[in-house]
Design an enzyme around this catalytic site. Structure first.
Site, mmCIF file in Angstrom:
data_model
loop_
_atom_site.group_PDB
_atom_site.id
_atom_site.type_symbol
_atom_site.label_atom_id
_atom_site.label_comp_id
_atom_site.label_asym_id
_atom_site.label_seq_id
_atom_site.Cartn_x
_atom_site.Cartn_y
_atom_site.Cartn_z
ATOM 1 N N CYS A 1 44.829 42.625 49.302
ATOM 2 C CA CYS A 1 44.235 41.336 48.970
ATOM 3 C C CYS A 1 44.909 40.281 49.827
ATOM 4 O O CYS A 1 45.878 40.567 50.528
ATOM 5 C CB CYS A 1 44.368 41.007 47.488
ATOM 6 N N CYS B 1 45.502 36.946 48.532
ATOM 7 C CA CYS B 1 45.995 35.804 47.752
ATOM 8 C C CYS B 1 47.505 35.601 47.849
ATOM 9 O O CYS B 1 47.977 34.475 47.910
ATOM 10 C CB CYS B 1 45.554 35.900 46.296
ATOM 11 N N CYS C 1 41.859 34.623 47.196
ATOM 12 C CA CYS C 1 41.795 35.992 47.706
ATOM 13 C C CYS C 1 41.030 36.089 49.018
ATOM 14 O O CYS C 1 40.811 37.181 49.528
ATOM 15 C CB CYS C 1 41.173 36.905 46.652
ATOM 16 N N LYS D 1 36.223 43.898 38.471
ATOM 17 C CA LYS D 1 37.394 43.080 38.148
ATOM 18 C C LYS D 1 36.886 41.754 37.596
ATOM 19 O O LYS D 1 36.158 41.026 38.278
ATOM 20 C CB LYS D 1 38.243 42.850 39.396
ATOM 21 N N ARG E 1 38.995 31.490 40.273
ATOM 22 C CA ARG E 1 38.494 32.657 41.004
ATOM 23 C C ARG E 1 37.099 33.095 40.540
ATOM 24 O O ARG E 1 36.670 34.204 40.824
ATOM 25 C CB ARG E 1 39.478 33.822 40.827
ATOM 26 N N GLU F 1 28.045 46.538 40.453
ATOM 27 C CA GLU F 1 29.189 46.414 41.371
ATOM 28 C C GLU F 1 29.803 47.789 41.662
ATOM 29 O O GLU F 1 30.129 48.104 42.800
ATOM 30 C CB GLU F 1 30.264 45.505 40.756
ATOM 31 N N LYS G 1 39.190 46.374 35.480
ATOM 32 C CA LYS G 1 40.337 45.515 35.205
ATOM 33 C C LYS G 1 39.864 44.229 34.541
ATOM 34 O O LYS G 1 38.899 43.646 35.043
ATOM 35 C CB LYS G 1 41.037 45.202 36.539
HETATM 36 ZN ZN LIG Z 1 43.805 38.426 45.311
#
Ligand SMILES: [Zn+2]
Length: 328
Positions: free
Chosen positions: A120, A122, A130, A199, A221, A237, A252
């Site tokens: 990622c 971030c 991200c 996620k 986000r 997804e 998650k």
């Molecule tokens: Zn991230």
């Protein structure tokens, strides 16, 4: 008195009978230990909201991975905290970045341990998002395709360092396909992808942001992570990521999303992972500290429920303790 034909309690009478008919069993092989590796610390630093969890130096992370392996765990998942952050997340794909160093150090010490790397941006972006951002008047946008390019570069550098699996956690569109292509084009067709396929934009990530030093400096986000209200979208997804080449799909957070986990497991039959996240960990720890329940019993019940709901792999900050608690 009525004569009963079925008496389910018959099989609950003794520990022996209960052991024989138990449907869900936990072992050290189920758990993955997340490790935070930082270039900013001289020695391990406790994370205040997550008792017993630390940021490690590269050398310490390798030692911790070795201990995990000695306990019977099969895998660790690495998160990096770089010295330098910028607007292009350069440290994410630097050959000598903190995760790349940690992969090499762990592989040198325990080559058999499966090393998974978080992919990622971030932690490496000065703004904490991200992806690549652009300001447009008063609004900011996280640019998808520009971000995907950097994610693919990052995944390649992790594979080159020796990661067994790369784990993109950003939720940009199309990044699984881009990473697969990038890896294959560079001779890493054996490096797998564990995709954070579903996620959700969750409140339970709070403590992690302290651990990974990655809170967004502005905005939230919600334009890339999923709306907690959407289950059908989660399945779409996951389907996309599998089409694009994901080897393992991940849901998650965990406890508030068991319905998603179950449906992903049932529908796709792919190895399915779940991340029991920092806020869930902190919440349970707080309950233990208040004397509401006993830690071992609480954690074993939570982990059993995740496996029962379809998790093949469980990422948890209790992985080391669980390796001991589930020893036959
Ligand atoms: Zn991230």
């Amino acid at each position: 008195m009525r004569k009963l034909v079925h008496r389910p309690r018959r099989l609950r009478q003794s520990a022996g009978l209960r052991n024989l008919v138990r449907e869900t069993k936990l072992s050290a092989h189920d758990f993955v230990l997340p490790l935070f590796v930082s270039e900013r610390v001289k020695s391990r630093q406790p994370i205040t909201s997550m008792p017993g969890v630390f940021q490690f130096t590269v050398a310490e992370a390798a030692g911790e991975a070795q201990r995990a392996s000695n306990l019977g765990l099969q895998a660790v998942l690495l998160f990096g905290i770089p010295e330098q952050k910028d607007e292009l997340a350069s440290s994410a794909y630097a050959e000598n970045g903190v995760v790349q160093q940690a992969v090499r150090a762990i592989k040198a010490l325990c080559p058999e341990l499966v090393v998974i790397t978080d992919v990622c941006l971030c932690e490496y972006m000065s703004h904490g998002h991200c992806g690549v951002t652009r300001m447009d008047g008063g609004h900011f946008h996280v640019l998808n395709d520009e971000s995907v390019e950097l994610l693919a570069k990052t995944a390649l550098s992790h594979a080159a360092a020796g990661a067994d699996l790369v784990a993109p956690s950003d939720m940009m569109d199309g990044r699984i396909g881009a990473i697969r292509e990038m890896l294959d084009a560079n001779g890493f067709d054996q490096t797998g992808i564990m995709s954070y396929a579903a996620k959700f934009a969750s409140v339970f990530y709070g403590p992690f942001r302290e651990a990974a030093e990655s809170p967004p400096q502005f905005g939230d986000r919600c334009s890339y992570q999923m709306d907690p209200a959407n289950a059908r979208e989660a399945l779409r997804e996951v389907a996309l990521d599998i089409e694009e080449g994901a080897d393992i799909v991940l849901v998650k957070p965990a406890l508030a999303y068991l319905d998603i986990l179950w449906q992903v497991h049932e529908r796709f039959g792919k190895p399915t992972a779940v991340y029991h996240v920092s806020g869930e960990f902190a919440m349970t720890k707080a309950g233990v500290e208040k004397g509401i329940f006993e830690e071992r019993a609480a954690v074993l019940e939570i982990m059993t429920s995740l496996k029962r709901a379809g998790a093949d792999l469980i990422i948890t900050y209790w992985a080391k303790e669980l390796a001991e608690w589930t020893r036959p």
